[in-house]
Write a protein that holds these residues in place. Structure first.
Motif, PDB file in Angstrom:
ATOM      1  N   LEU A  72       0.854  -1.467   0.273  1.00 30.14           N
ATOM      2  CA  LEU A  72      -0.230   0.062  -0.182  1.00 30.14           C
ATOM      3  C   LEU A  72       0.799   1.414  -0.190  1.00 30.14           C
ATOM      4  O   LEU A  72       0.787   2.340  -1.011  1.00 30.14           O
ATOM      5  N   GLU A  73       1.985   1.333   0.450  1.00 35.51           N
ATOM      6  CA  GLU A  73       2.737   2.352   1.037  1.00 35.51           C
ATOM      7  C   GLU A  73       3.828   2.566  -0.658  1.00 35.51           C
ATOM      8  O   GLU A  73       3.523   3.653  -1.080  1.00 35.51           O
ATOM      9  N   HIS A  76       1.163   4.304  -3.452  1.00 36.12           N
ATOM     10  CA  HIS A  76       0.505   5.168  -3.402  1.00 36.12           C
ATOM     11  C   HIS A  76       1.947   5.986  -3.132  1.00 36.12           C
ATOM     12  O   HIS A  76       2.085   7.637  -3.762  1.00 36.12           O
ATOM     13  N   ASP A  80       0.703   8.391 -11.232  1.00 39.37           N
ATOM     14  CA  ASP A  80       0.000   8.350 -12.036  1.00 39.37           C
ATOM     15  C   ASP A  80       0.095   9.378 -13.328  1.00 39.37           C
ATOM     16  O   ASP A  80      -0.379  10.021 -13.273  1.00 39.37           O
ATOM     17  N   ASP A 108      -1.831  12.465 -12.300  1.00 37.19           N
ATOM     18  CA  ASP A 108      -1.669  13.447 -10.852  1.00 37.19           C
ATOM     19  C   ASP A 108      -0.509  14.452 -11.070  1.00 37.19           C
ATOM     20  O   ASP A 108       0.269  15.144  -9.916  1.00 37.19           O
ATOM     21  N   ARG A 132       1.778   3.328 -11.643  1.00 41.90           N
ATOM     22  CA  ARG A 132       0.346   3.144 -11.226  1.00 41.90           C
ATOM     23  C   ARG A 132      -0.433   3.439 -12.211  1.00 41.90           C
ATOM     24  O   ARG A 132      -1.302   4.700 -12.792  1.00 41.90           O
TER      25      ARG A 132
END
Length: 355
Positions: A72-73, A76, A80, A108, A132
């Motif tokens: 998860l880290e 994140h 993107d 992003d 991602r």
């Protein structure tokens, strides 16, 4: 008439946040521009990070909860770029994909940040990215032109060993070479990421497109890497640039080291670097750089900072040396016996792109 331009490989390390890494990339690129560089290569996974030493809580047949938290880290921390899981190709490059409601761009903003740095410095940037898209991560490399912005993006088609747990396989269609003109020199640029360079047919797919600048961002710091780069350059009659990170154990993210039970020397190098530049006859133009990083600078405002000078390898090349080398070897043309041997790649035109 010599077709000369100045190229560089940056032995840089991922910083603690994406914003900090982009700031470091900008600092290095501006320094390179001041030294006359036209194109710069940053390492594999520079944006997003290479999670060296992390096992993500896995063993054959088992996954631990803390490993899912680590993923998860890492997810994140990834970038993107506004692409789709299957890869939208030219639709992504030309911004034909639908925009989110109320936004002027997809993703992003990292693509736009890289385009701004390239435009303002006049330097063509090639950078390794952990990207991602949907629920998956891809190890990618993005090509950013100072005039036209992002020209294309590679996704690693075969992650190596345990990388396959955390990175999805990219489409072979992303092996498409890109073309540009820098300093009046026409270039056909392709990239193979890390151990993709050990895949003979993948290398041939780039040679077939007549690349004269072959980029190899990597995470391999072994002594065997330079001989491979010399082989690729001599085999393809192309200039090869390879960039790797230089990382000490204490520079790993806390989410990796927090679960480690071992006591290690924080100053131990877990990746020593080895960034290099090789000419089209296999000659080493810039010897591998070891145990120094562009992030070791003591004064970021000093253009002559010795650490930056040591970790940013700059070489002037004459692109016509590629054609001189074709006198006796052209593995995608006169030397290929293409009447007997055939290579096809799904979704990829192997003809040299127009320049």
């Amino acid at each position: 008439m010599p077709q000369k331009l100045t190229v560089a490989v940056a032995q840089a390390s991922t910083q603690c946040t994406l914003a900090a890494t982009l700031a470091a990339l900008e600092r290095v690129t501006r320094h390179a521009a001041a030294r006359g560089v036209h194109l710069i290569l940053f390492p594999e996974a520079y944006l997003g990070g290479y999670p060296r030493t992390c096992d993500f809580g896995t063993a054959v047949g088992a996954r631990g909860a803390h490993g899912r938290d680590q993923f998860l880290e890492y997810f994140h921390a990834a970038v993107d770029l506004g692409d789709t899981p299957t890869g939208a190709g030219d639709d992504w490059v030309n911004r034909r994909l639908p925009l989110p409601r109320g936004k002027e761009y997809r993703g992003d903003g990292t693509r736009e940040a890289l385009e701004k740095i390239s435009r303002e410095t006049g330097v063509f940037i090639v950078c390794g990215v952990i990207e991602r898209a949907g629920g998956s991560l891809y190890c990618s490399a993005i090509y950013v032109d100072p005039r036209d912005g992002a020209l294309g993006k590679r996704r690693k088609v075969m992650p190596t060993a345990s990388e396959r747990l955390i990175w999805a396989q990219g489409s072979p269609s992303t092996l498409k070479a890109v073309t540009t003109e820098l300093n009046g020199v026409r270039l056909t640029i392709g990239a193979a990421i890390c151990w993709e360079n050990y895949m003979p047919m993948l290398r041939q797919s780039l040679y077939s497109q007549n690349v004269n600048l072959y980029l190899a961002p990597t995470a391999d710091a072994r002594d065997t890497w330079l001989p491979l780069m010399r082989t690729v350059a001599g085999e393809g009659r192309t200039f090869v640039l390879s960039a790797n990170q230089c990382v000490r154990r204490r520079e790993l993210p806390g989410w990796i080291t927090a679960n480690s039970q071992d006591k290690h020397n924080g100053d131990e190098y877990i990746c020593r670097g080895g960034s290099c530049i090789v000419g089209p006859l296999g000659e080493v133009l810039s010897e591998p750089i070891w145990e120094v990083s562009t992030d070791d600078v003591t004064d970021a405002n000093d253009p002559n900072d010795p650490a930056m000078a040591a970790a940013l390898s700059i070489t002037e090349i004459d692109v016509e040396d590629c054609e001189r080398g074709r006198l006796d070897l052209d593995v995608a043309g006169s030397y290929s016996r293409n009447d007997s041997f055939k290579l096809t790649v799904d979704g990829l035109d192997l003809n040299p792109p127009p320049v």
